[in-house]
Write an enzyme that holds these catalytic residues in place. Sequence first.
Site, short mmCIF file in Angstrom:
data_model
loop_
_atom_site.label_atom_id
_atom_site.label_comp_id
_atom_site.label_asym_id
_atom_site.label_seq_id
_atom_site.Cartn_x
_atom_site.Cartn_y
_atom_site.Cartn_z
N GLU B 84 0.78 -1.28 -0.16
CA GLU B 84 0.05 -0.05 0.16
C GLU B 84 0.90 1.49 0.02
O GLU B 84 0.44 2.33 -0.61
CB GLU B 84 -0.97 0.05 1.22
CG GLU B 84 -1.83 1.31 1.47
CD GLU B 84 -2.89 1.40 0.35
OE1 GLU B 84 -3.09 0.26 -0.38
OE2 GLU B 84 -3.48 2.19 0.44
N GLY B 94 18.37 7.07 -2.67
CA GLY B 94 19.82 6.85 -3.29
C GLY B 94 20.57 5.98 -2.76
O GLY B 94 21.52 5.64 -3.20
N GLY B 98 14.92 1.90 -0.45
CA GLY B 98 13.56 1.75 -1.16
C GLY B 98 13.49 0.26 -1.83
O GLY B 98 12.65 -0.64 -1.72
N ASN B 125 4.99 9.75 -11.66
CA ASN B 125 6.11 9.11 -11.00
C ASN B 125 7.25 8.59 -11.69
O ASN B 125 7.20 7.23 -11.45
CB ASN B 125 5.85 8.57 -9.55
CG ASN B 125 6.79 8.67 -8.37
OD1 ASN B 125 7.86 8.91 -8.67
ND2 ASN B 125 6.42 8.14 -7.33
N TYR B 132 10.52 0.27 -11.00
CA TYR B 132 9.72 -0.92 -11.23
C TYR B 132 9.93 -1.86 -12.33
O TYR B 132 10.11 -2.84 -12.41
CB TYR B 132 8.22 -0.56 -10.76
CG TYR B 132 8.15 0.05 -9.57
CD1 TYR B 132 8.74 -0.23 -8.12
CD2 TYR B 132 6.95 1.12 -9.52
CE1 TYR B 132 8.65 0.25 -7.13
CE2 TYR B 132 6.73 1.80 -8.11
CZ TYR B 132 7.67 1.65 -7.11
OH TYR B 132 7.48 2.14 -5.85
#
Lengths: 163, 163
Positions: B84, B94, B98, B125, B132
């Site tokens: 979510e 960086g 993530g 984005n 991705y």
Amino acid sequence: MDPCVREARESDLDRILQLIVDLASYEKSAHEVKTTTKQLRTALFGPQPAAYALVAEWDKQVVGLALYFRNFSTWEGVHGLYLEDLYVMGEYRGFGLGKALLMSLAELTLERGYARLEWAVLDWNQPAIDFYRSIGAVPMDEWTVYRLSGAALAAAAATPVTS
Amino acid sequence: MDPCVREARESDLDRILQLIVDLASYEKSAHEVKTTTKQLRTALFGPQPAAYALVAEWDKQVVGLALYFRNFSTWEGVHGLYLEDLYVMGEYRGFGLGKALLMSLAELTLERGYARLEWAVLDWNQPAIDFYRSIGAVPMDEWTVYRLSGAALAAAAATPVTS
């Protein structure tokens, strides 16, 4: 004959799986359904249900399905319901069964104090889109869902976290 | 300094809520976050968790969040994970945090025998989309999510099922 919407029972399992396959056929993807009755039994009626279902009856026959699960909104702080599959058999369309299933789910959402009911629609399914818009559903136009599965999922899972 | 990804603990709650608000700000929607720490505690650490979270630490500080829940695939017959919220504080981007969060979630998905990991991305984005795609995630381009909430949800819920 009035439509009847009720919670799914274990005795509906074979029929529910048939409706799932029928819906996949409509979406041109019947070959992608790998689910077994056993998996579906665990998911819907096991000790920790993963999903839930309402069915629509016509003349005592189950001819429609709304399969859903709970999601969570980090902005609202509460659950929502996510409608994974909504389907009514071809010969029973036009009698309000799909609408009855969706409205019952809306009622359930509100009763539980959840924030929203969501579902995904194929962009070419104009009759469905027209119906959803007519009841005030809003398209999340700015968002696209990304999916990681199969070999890409396995590769991602094997990536060391520290590097 | 290596990134550390771990399961969220109750003592992380205030920080997690801050990260949720930060992410909403990035999405230009900070005013829409109504969630309280209490709601988040129930959702993540209550007797029936609605959602789960991994956090990323840098220098013993929580600076990143992956909040997710289980969904269900009627075609695969098994769960998937739905991410979510994925967020890393601006000054810590960086460094691979993530990516570490996402890869940890991919690992969890595979370990549990689930079929897929999914999440939604804002269409503007581009840095996120590029990332991705680089790991093999596939956009569900043909689908749009519809949402029923607020007054429209209440009106739908009040619609008689038999008519």
